[in-house]
Design a protein around this motif. Structure first.
Motif, short mmCIF file in Angstrom:
data_model
loop_
_atom_site.label_atom_id
_atom_site.label_comp_id
_atom_site.label_asym_id
_atom_site.label_seq_id
_atom_site.Cartn_x
_atom_site.Cartn_y
_atom_site.Cartn_z
N PRO A 18 0.83 -1.21 0.00
CA PRO A 18 0.00 0.00 0.00
C PRO A 18 0.86 1.25 0.00
CG PRO A 18 0.00 -1.03 2.18
CD PRO A 18 0.74 -1.96 1.27
N ASP A 19 0.57 2.17 -0.92
CA ASP A 19 1.39 3.37 -1.07
C ASP A 19 0.73 4.63 -0.54
OD1 ASP A 19 3.84 2.45 -2.53
OD2 ASP A 19 2.35 1.73 -3.94
N CYS A 20 -0.44 4.95 -1.07
CA CYS A 20 -1.04 6.24 -0.67
C CYS A 20 -2.54 6.23 -0.90
CB CYS A 20 -0.39 7.39 -1.43
SG CYS A 20 -0.63 7.35 -3.22
N LEU A 21 -3.17 7.23 -0.31
CA LEU A 21 -4.62 7.41 -0.42
C LEU A 21 -4.90 8.86 -0.77
CD1 LEU A 21 -7.33 5.83 0.06
CD2 LEU A 21 -7.38 6.94 2.31
N LEU A 22 -5.75 9.06 -1.78
CA LEU A 22 -6.10 10.39 -2.25
C LEU A 22 -7.58 10.66 -2.01
CD1 LEU A 22 -4.28 10.07 -5.67
CD2 LEU A 22 -3.51 11.54 -3.81
N LEU A 23 -7.88 11.84 -1.51
CA LEU A 23 -9.26 12.28 -1.39
C LEU A 23 -9.60 13.12 -2.62
CD1 LEU A 23 -11.92 12.66 0.22
CD2 LEU A 23 -10.87 14.69 1.26
#
Length: 622
Positions: A293-298
């Protein structure tokens, strides 16, 4: 009380020691994976074609949600009563609310259109213009696909997920789904609690998560693959930010969450734990195909202002319940045999980010980019630019661009946009505004064919707080002079023209530094992205290591899109000689490091390669 104080004081040295050990591992990886004139980073001696990883992850038995829609790449001809308007402009004027007519590419750098509501159509457009297939290529017995988001070696280690509220015609329940680009469809992984979105996020918003399959990249590139996977995350961040912008949506990295939260949220706990061997080994390791898992964007409506905040502590608590959801589907096998380059996985472990509850979530006002040679753009829509973008396989060594076009491209590479107030530092302009940290990446430019600008070595300062340190750290022979005609708000500096006294000397220099590849010198200009490196890792923590590569990927995506928008092409160059670049600049130590190279120019088209539509594609690919 005294016991508590003693315990606290004794734990601090342990924490500092652990942090130092992590930094040493990152520096070890970075130095061990450098290319040098006499030695390349460790990788496979040949390509094991029989075990080339499948570029398409599928979750077997996971149900597909109703198919996403497809859209015409080129605007249909419009009846034009105004001879001064382009067809795209006429189409927008005649159909301002038509979802099939995206805005002009260059317009997005000035302002975003009014936000569209989340719907089956807009979610379809979002994926179609960011992560979908863009074409199939065929020659001889080989057929392969291209995607809107570029990838090192076209290997595509990046996987994407959407976490969304109910969307009419897609799902009656809030859900987590994996995006399957070959089918341009969403695979349902889980239904999530109905209160999740209204409790934490504004109306008409959703989340996009990215993960990496290191094996896909390591199959070809060996130990250096971790670098390239993170380049690709940056390209994907920029790709979704541009696609969102065309729909009037803003994007922000939710960087307060940690690796544990992302793993639960994306349903990646399905993968077994991978036991890292003590050395590189070859064999059957299906567990090596796990997703990191790398990143989460809103993604949320633009112009929403400071009307909401993100409580990371409560959000983390809600995500912890995702472990109890009914997750659907099992990941397909990508290769029968594998090679484990152990240092990749050791480094990935030490740069995992923990939950940082104190992080604030800031939505900065949109900042427009500067204008210098905007007439250079070809009035392409966003969709035309992003879906027709291609990586050049060679440059013609002839094409030149005007000086104002060169300056315009660089103005769109600035993180803070342009204006009378402030310096370049904060990332406020498109698409850099998705990143919450101040800019850490600069560019050293090798100018070859820019009409009206002498060939030579130039430097673009993307964080002006670093200017004095850069000037003091580089060669004392550099001029650091503003070039002729350069806009006042473009921090571009001429360093040295003498290195390019003859056309051949300049060509030899940029070719030599980019692993002797002619493509680096046959374009209009090439560049190396130089990051504020070791001091950033020390001050902000080792988890900034992949994030520095993400920033280079975002910058690289801008260069790709800008090149196509002005009628030329570009290519990312991952193979370059690290320390010789630093020696050219006079850099010593690790405070600044080159992390990515790029070249921009007139492409050479290979007529032996046939281009086929993205959808429907061939029955199977090799």
């Amino acid at each position: 009380m005294s016991f508590s104080s003693s315990s606290s004081s004794s734990s601090q040295p342990k924490a500092d020691q652990l942090r130092d050990e992590k930094l040493l591992q990152v520096l070890k990886y970075h130095n061990q994976t450098k290319h040098n004139f006499n030695k390349y980073a460790r990788g496979p001696h040949g390509l094991d074609w029989a075990n080339q990883p499948n570029p398409f992850r599928r979750y077997l038995s996971a149900p597909l949600l109703p198919p996403l829609l497809h859209f015409p790449t080129q605007t249909e001809p419009q009846k034009n009563s105004n001879p001064n308007q382009t067809q795209s402009q006429t189409a927008q004027q005649n159909n301002p609310d038509d979802p099939y007519v995206p805005p002009l590419y260059s317009s997005l750098f000035h302002s975003l259109p009014p936000p569209k509501p989340i719907s089956h159509s807009t979610i379809s457009q979002f994926f179609y213009d960011s992560l979908a297939l863009s074409a199939w290529k065929s020659t001889g017995y080989s057929t392969w696909s291209l995607r809107v988001n570029p990838s090192s070696g076209n290997l595509h280690p990046t996987e994407a997920y959407i976490i969304a509220p109910p969307i009419e015609s897609l799902s009656n329940s809030p859900f987590v789904a994996h995006y399957a680009p070959k089918e341009h469809s969403l695979e349902l992984r889980a239904e999530i609690p109905s209160g999740f979105f209204p409790n934490f996020f504004p109306e008409n918003s959703f989340l996009v998560g990215f993960s990496s399959i290191f094996w896909r990249e390591a199959w070809k590139y060996g130990e250096r693959a971790f670098r390239y996977c993170n380049h690709d995350i940056g390209h994907a961040i920029a790709a979704v930010t541009m696609a969102a912008a065309s729909l009037g949506w803003d994007v922000k990295l939710l960087d307060g969450l940690g690796n544990v939260e992302l793993k639960k949220l994306l349903g990646l706990e399905i993968f077994p734990e991978f036991e890292i061997p003590s050395r590189p080994v070859k064999g059957k390791f299906p567990e090596i195909e796990f997703e990191h898992p790398d990143c989460l964007l809103l993604v949320f409506p633009s112009g929403i202002g400071k009307q909401f905040d993100v409580n990371y502590k409560e959000l983390s608590s809600a995500i912890s319940e995702f472990s109890n959801l009914e997750w659907k589907g099992n990941p397909n096998l990508l290769s029968k045999q594998h090679v484990c380059w152990d240092i990749i996985y050791r480094t990935a472990e030490v740069v995992k980010k923990p939950l940082t509850i104190g992080d604030s979530f800031a939505i900065d006002p949109f900042k427009s980019s500067g204008v210098c040679g905007e007439g250079s753009y070809k009035d392409f829509t966003v969709r035309e630019v992003v879906r027709k973008r291609r990586s050049a396989v060679d440059m013609d060594g002839v094409t030149a661009i005007p000086r104002d076009t060169f300056y315009q491209i660089l103005l769109h590479c600035l993180p803070s946009g342009c204006g009378s107030e402030g310096k370049q530092r904060r990332q406020l302009a498109l698409p850099f505004r998705a990143l919450p940290w101040d800019a850490e990446v600069h560019a050293v430019l090798f100018v070859h064919r820019v009409t009206g600008l002498p060939a030579g070595l130039y430097f673009l300062v993307r964080n002006e707080d670093h200017f004095s340190e850069l000037k003091n750290s580089t060669s004392s022979n550099f001029a650091w002079a503003k070039p002729e005609g350069c806009p006042d708000d473009l921090p571009l500096y001429e360093l040295d023209k003498s290195l390019f006294d003859s056309k051949s000397s300049g060509s030899r220099l940029s070719e030599k530094l980019s692993c002797h590849q002619e493509i680096a010198s046959h374009g209009c200009f090439s560049l190396g992205m130089v990051a504020h490196f070791e001091s950033t890792l020390r001050e902000k923590n080792t988890w900034m290591y992949p994030r520095l590569f993400w920033e280079t990927g975002v910058l690289g995506q801008v260069l790709y899109l800008e090149a196509h928008a002005v009628g030329i092409s570009a290519t990312g160059i991952g193979c370059y000689f690290d320390d010789p670049v630093h020696e050219l600049l006079g850099l010593k130590g690790s405070n600044f490091q080159s992390l990515y190279h790029f070249t921009v120019g007139g492409p050479v088209l290979d007529k032996r390669i046939m281009s086929l539509p993205a959808y429907p594609g061939p029955d199977s690919d090799t």
